[in-house]
Design a protein around this motif. Structure first.
Motif, PDB file in Angstrom:
ATOM      1  N   GLN A  23       0.839  -1.205   0.000  1.00  0.00           N
ATOM      2  CA  GLN A  23       0.000   0.000   0.000  1.00  0.00           C
ATOM      3  C   GLN A  23       0.871   1.251   0.000  1.00  0.00           C
ATOM      4  OE1 GLN A  23      -2.094  -1.497   3.526  1.00  0.00           O
ATOM      5  NE2 GLN A  23      -4.028  -1.073   2.484  1.00  0.00           N
ATOM      6  N   GLU A  45      -2.791   3.857  -4.679  1.00  0.00           N
ATOM      7  CA  GLU A  45      -4.219   3.514  -4.762  1.00  0.00           C
ATOM      8  C   GLU A  45      -5.076   4.361  -3.823  1.00  0.00           C
ATOM      9  OE1 GLU A  45      -4.711  -0.687  -4.446  1.00  0.00           O
ATOM     10  OE2 GLU A  45      -3.443  -1.101  -6.185  1.00  0.00           O
ATOM     11  N   ARG A  50      -8.803   5.402 -10.852  1.00  0.00           N
ATOM     12  CA  ARG A  50      -8.399   4.546 -11.970  1.00  0.00           C
ATOM     13  C   ARG A  50      -7.928   5.335 -13.182  1.00  0.00           C
ATOM     14  NH1 ARG A  50     -12.873  -0.399 -12.092  1.00  0.00           N
ATOM     15  NH2 ARG A  50     -12.369  -1.238 -10.013  1.00  0.00           N
TER      16      ARG A  50
END
Length: 203
Positions: A23, A45, A50
């Motif tokens: 992460q 993320e 996206r």
């Protein structure tokens, strides 16, 4: 390695437990051994959608926390796989200190080899820093010499650190730098060994 003595910097609160190294810096950014440029992958993320656009609700994307030098994190920060890119990415982003109640062992060790200071405080102290970091003044002072963290309101918290690691951080020494401090003694030893055992030198 850059020495760490005292840091006065904005602190960003990240109240999430068990943030793992994937992460912190996802696997697709591990194709390089260069430390520069990894900031773009830090918390990728969390920071981007996206389509690669910044998520405005993530703390490090908020204007108040741009340029944060201290990250106040949840418990067990840096767990998961061993990747030195994790502290590299944090430092490339500008973060020099992470404060938590606990760190995963490998990540914790990697921090000291790269000049990133991991500070362990009690749960109540971390929570107070989290709360204060959400306010208008969120500048935190981290003093390695005195082993203290001073909150924006002036509360002082003490942390413990291994004396040898502290000394190396204050001097900016990683494992190679520590070895090079003894370069003179190493050269003397090698010269004496070459005279006493020349066959080891291929002579």
């Amino acid at each position: 390695m850059e020495a760490f003595t005292r840091l006065d910097a904005p602190a960003a609160p990240l109240p999430l437990a068990n943030i793992d190294t994937d992460q912190i810096i996802p696997k697709q950014f591990l194709k390089t051994v260069e430390r520069a440029g990894l900031a773009k992958g830090l918390f990728y993320e969390y920071r981007f959608d996206r389509d690669g656009r910044e998520k405005p609700d993530f703390v490090l994307n908020q204007p108040a926390y741009k340029g944060a030098g201290v990250l106040i994190a949840g418990d067990n920060f840096g767990c998961g796989s061993s990747r030195e890119h994790a502290p590299w990415a944090l430092m490339d982003f500008g973060i020099r200190c992470v404060i938590s109640t606990s760190f995963a062992d490998i990540f914790y060790n990697n921090c000291f080899q790269n000049g990133l200071l991991p500070v362990v405080l009690k749960a109540g102290e971390v929570q107070q820093l989290m709360d204060e970091a959400r306010g208008g003044n969120h500048v935190v002072s981290v003093d390695l010499e005195s082993q203290t963290v001073t909150s924006p309101s002036g509360a002082v918290f003490h942390f413990t650190i291994d004396p040898q690691r502290k000394a190396k951080m204050l001097k900016g020494l990683d494992a190679i730098g520590e070895t090079l401090e003894a370069a003179g003694d190493i050269d003397t030893y090698e010269m004496k060994r070459a005279l006493a055992q020349p066959w080891l030198e291929g002579a």
